[in-house]
Scaffold this motif. Sequence first.
Motif, PDB file in Angstrom:
ATOM      1  N   ALA A   1      56.913 -64.298 -50.663  1.00  0.00           N
ATOM      2  CA  ALA A   1      57.716 -65.460 -50.253  1.00  0.00           C
ATOM      3  C   ALA A   1      57.664 -66.579 -51.289  1.00  0.00           C
ATOM      4  CB  ALA A   1      57.241 -65.983 -48.890  1.00  0.00           C
ATOM      5  N   ASP A   2      56.572 -66.657 -52.034  1.00  0.00           N
ATOM      6  CA  ASP A   2      56.462 -67.694 -53.071  1.00  0.00           C
ATOM      7  C   ASP A   2      57.419 -67.411 -54.227  1.00  0.00           C
ATOM      8  OD1 ASP A   2      54.486 -68.824 -51.538  1.00  0.00           O
ATOM      9  OD2 ASP A   2      52.822 -68.187 -52.818  1.00  0.00           O
ATOM     10  N   ALA A   3      57.583 -66.129 -54.577  1.00  0.00           N
ATOM     11  CA  ALA A   3      58.523 -65.745 -55.650  1.00  0.00           C
ATOM     12  C   ALA A   3      59.953 -66.032 -55.221  1.00  0.00           C
ATOM     13  CB  ALA A   3      58.349 -64.264 -55.993  1.00  0.00           C
ATOM     14  N   ILE A   4      60.248 -65.728 -53.952  1.00  0.00           N
ATOM     15  CA  ILE A   4      61.586 -65.999 -53.400  1.00  0.00           C
ATOM     16  C   ILE A   4      61.866 -67.499 -53.448  1.00  0.00           C
ATOM     17  CG2 ILE A   4      62.956 -65.977 -51.260  1.00  0.00           C
ATOM     18  CD1 ILE A   4      61.511 -63.290 -50.569  1.00  0.00           C
ATOM     19  N   HIS A   5      60.908 -68.273 -52.986  1.00  0.00           N
ATOM     20  CA  HIS A   5      61.089 -69.724 -52.963  1.00  0.00           C
ATOM     21  C   HIS A   5      61.250 -70.297 -54.372  1.00  0.00           C
ATOM     22  CE1 HIS A   5      59.772 -73.998 -52.572  1.00  0.00           C
ATOM     23  NE2 HIS A   5      60.716 -73.927 -51.673  1.00  0.00           N
ATOM     24  N   TYR A   6      60.480 -69.770 -55.298  1.00  0.00           N
ATOM     25  CA  TYR A   6      60.551 -70.238 -56.691  1.00  0.00           C
ATOM     26  C   TYR A   6      61.949 -70.051 -57.260  1.00  0.00           C
ATOM     27  CZ  TYR A   6      59.673 -70.375 -61.733  1.00  0.00           C
ATOM     28  OH  TYR A   6      59.729 -70.662 -63.069  1.00  0.00           O
ATOM     29  N   ARG A   7      62.486 -68.814 -57.153  1.00  0.00           N
ATOM     30  CA  ARG A   7      63.798 -68.578 -57.773  1.00  0.00           C
ATOM     31  C   ARG A   7      64.896 -69.358 -57.040  1.00  0.00           C
ATOM     32  NH1 ARG A   7      63.025 -62.551 -55.542  1.00  0.00           N
ATOM     33  NH2 ARG A   7      64.467 -62.638 -53.775  1.00  0.00           N
TER      34      ARG A   7
ATOM     35  N   SER B   1      68.146 -71.860 -66.765  1.00  0.00           N
ATOM     36  CA  SER B   1      68.670 -70.484 -66.778  1.00  0.00           C
ATOM     37  C   SER B   1      67.607 -69.468 -67.178  1.00  0.00           C
ATOM     38  CB  SER B   1      69.876 -70.382 -67.718  1.00  0.00           C
ATOM     39  OG  SER B   1      69.475 -70.448 -69.077  1.00  0.00           O
ATOM     40  N   LYS B   2      66.591 -69.937 -67.886  1.00  0.00           N
ATOM     41  CA  LYS B   2      65.540 -69.023 -68.371  1.00  0.00           C
ATOM     42  C   LYS B   2      64.460 -68.759 -67.328  1.00  0.00           C
ATOM     43  CE  LYS B   2      66.230 -71.058 -72.926  1.00  0.00           C
ATOM     44  NZ  LYS B   2      65.692 -72.169 -73.729  1.00  0.00           N
ATOM     45  N   LEU B   3      64.505 -69.472 -66.223  1.00  0.00           N
ATOM     46  CA  LEU B   3      63.379 -69.410 -65.277  1.00  0.00           C
ATOM     47  C   LEU B   3      63.479 -68.404 -64.126  1.00  0.00           C
ATOM     48  CD1 LEU B   3      62.545 -73.227 -64.957  1.00  0.00           C
ATOM     49  CD2 LEU B   3      61.933 -71.645 -66.776  1.00  0.00           C
ATOM     50  N   PRO B   4      64.661 -68.143 -63.569  1.00  0.00           N
ATOM     51  CA  PRO B   4      64.680 -67.365 -62.320  1.00  0.00           C
ATOM     52  C   PRO B   4      64.150 -65.936 -62.432  1.00  0.00           C
ATOM     53  CG  PRO B   4      66.832 -68.369 -62.721  1.00  0.00           C
ATOM     54  CD  PRO B   4      66.008 -68.619 -63.922  1.00  0.00           C
ATOM     55  N   LEU B   5      64.326 -65.297 -63.577  1.00  0.00           N
ATOM     56  CA  LEU B   5      63.928 -63.884 -63.701  1.00  0.00           C
ATOM     57  C   LEU B   5      62.486 -63.655 -63.235  1.00  0.00           C
ATOM     58  CD1 LEU B   5      64.642 -60.998 -64.531  1.00  0.00           C
ATOM     59  CD2 LEU B   5      63.836 -61.550 -66.833  1.00  0.00           C
ATOM     60  N   GLU B   6      61.620 -64.583 -63.561  1.00  0.00           N
ATOM     61  CA  GLU B   6      60.208 -64.450 -63.185  1.00  0.00           C
ATOM     62  C   GLU B   6      60.019 -64.249 -61.677  1.00  0.00           C
ATOM     63  OE1 GLU B   6      57.837 -67.846 -64.373  1.00  0.00           O
ATOM     64  OE2 GLU B   6      56.039 -66.998 -63.451  1.00  0.00           O
TER      65      GLU B   6
ATOM     66  N   GLU C   1      52.008 -65.879 -61.956  1.00  0.00           N
ATOM     67  CA  GLU C   1      51.786 -65.023 -60.791  1.00  0.00           C
ATOM     68  C   GLU C   1      52.068 -65.784 -59.497  1.00  0.00           C
ATOM     69  OE1 GLU C   1      50.793 -61.628 -60.708  1.00  0.00           O
ATOM     70  OE2 GLU C   1      51.250 -61.773 -62.844  1.00  0.00           O
ATOM     71  N   PHE C   2      52.548 -65.030 -58.500  1.00  0.00           N
ATOM     72  CA  PHE C   2      52.804 -65.645 -57.193  1.00  0.00           C
ATOM     73  C   PHE C   2      51.787 -65.091 -56.202  1.00  0.00           C
ATOM     74  CE2 PHE C   2      56.882 -65.511 -59.454  1.00  0.00           C
ATOM     75  CZ  PHE C   2      57.238 -66.848 -59.404  1.00  0.00           C
TER      76      PHE C   2
ATOM     77  N   GLY D   1      60.013 -55.845 -54.419  1.00  0.00           N
ATOM     78  CA  GLY D   1      59.560 -56.056 -53.038  1.00  0.00           C
ATOM     79  C   GLY D   1      59.858 -57.441 -52.504  1.00  0.00           C
ATOM     80  N   THR D   2      60.825 -58.136 -53.129  1.00  0.00           N
ATOM     81  CA  THR D   2      61.159 -59.477 -52.642  1.00  0.00           C
ATOM     82  C   THR D   2      62.633 -59.554 -52.263  1.00  0.00           C
ATOM     83  OG1 THR D   2      61.507 -60.275 -54.915  1.00  0.00           O
ATOM     84  CG2 THR D   2      59.345 -60.678 -53.933  1.00  0.00           C
ATOM     85  N   SER D   3      63.103 -58.491 -51.564  1.00  0.00           N
ATOM     86  CA  SER D   3      64.484 -58.522 -51.071  1.00  0.00           C
ATOM     87  C   SER D   3      64.515 -58.493 -49.550  1.00  0.00           C
ATOM     88  CB  SER D   3      65.276 -57.343 -51.653  1.00  0.00           C
ATOM     89  OG  SER D   3      64.648 -56.136 -51.330  1.00  0.00           O
ATOM     90  N   SER D   4      63.411 -58.838 -48.943  1.00  0.00           N
ATOM     91  CA  SER D   4      63.443 -58.988 -47.483  1.00  0.00           C
ATOM     92  C   SER D   4      62.866 -60.348 -47.120  1.00  0.00           C
ATOM     93  CB  SER D   4      62.658 -57.868 -46.802  1.00  0.00           C
ATOM     94  OG  SER D   4      61.311 -57.915 -47.183  1.00  0.00           O
ATOM     95  N   GLY D   5      63.203 -60.792 -45.919  1.00  0.00           N
ATOM     96  CA  GLY D   5      62.788 -62.127 -45.513  1.00  0.00           C
ATOM     97  C   GLY D   5      63.873 -63.128 -45.841  1.00  0.00           C
ATOM     98  N   HIS D   6      63.477 -64.326 -46.194  1.00  0.00           N
ATOM     99  CA  HIS D   6      64.421 -65.430 -46.402  1.00  0.00           C
ATOM    100  C   HIS D   6      65.014 -65.365 -47.811  1.00  0.00           C
ATOM    101  CE1 HIS D   6      66.212 -69.350 -45.858  1.00  0.00           C
ATOM    102  NE2 HIS D   6      65.620 -69.793 -46.947  1.00  0.00           N
ATOM    103  N   THR D   7      65.897 -64.355 -48.017  1.00  0.00           N
ATOM    104  CA  THR D   7      66.503 -64.200 -49.340  1.00  0.00           C
ATOM    105  C   THR D   7      67.874 -63.549 -49.229  1.00  0.00           C
ATOM    106  OG1 THR D   7      66.260 -63.157 -51.526  1.00  0.00           O
ATOM    107  CG2 THR D   7      65.306 -61.958 -49.675  1.00  0.00           C
TER     108      THR D   7
END
Length: 128
Positions: free
Chosen positions: A6-12, A52-57, A1-2, A62-68
Amino acid sequence: EFKKPADAIHYRQAVFEVMAHNFADIGAMVKAKKPFDKATVLMRAQNVATLSKLPLEGFIEGTSSGHTDALPVIWENKADFEAKLTAMQQNAAQLLQAAQSGDEDAVKQAFAVTGKSCKACHDLYKKD
Ligand code: ASC
């Protein structure tokens, strides 16, 4: 969980950055910018296949705005997005197999196929 979007964006983004670094080093070797070193290719390919298995998470709604650079259309076509991501993972696994075989031509071919699958997603789902 994020804790926040912004944490999910930064992670991927972090995962993709480390993937790109490792993938690019294989690219430098298959393009003869530096000597082809089997052990290095194997280490890089292992990293790419695992990453390659990690980014999907990180691609939560709702994470297509901001720094992405992720386009909102991802969430309108989530099944296609995931299918393309899965294809990339399979290609990365093939690249790892090629690296394990030590066959330079096989690595070269698998590198090209994997790069195409990165691009397939970027063309549709990433801002230019
Ligand atoms: C890379 C990288 C990508 C892909 C893509 C392939 O090295 O960082 O995003 O390859 O450019 O077309």
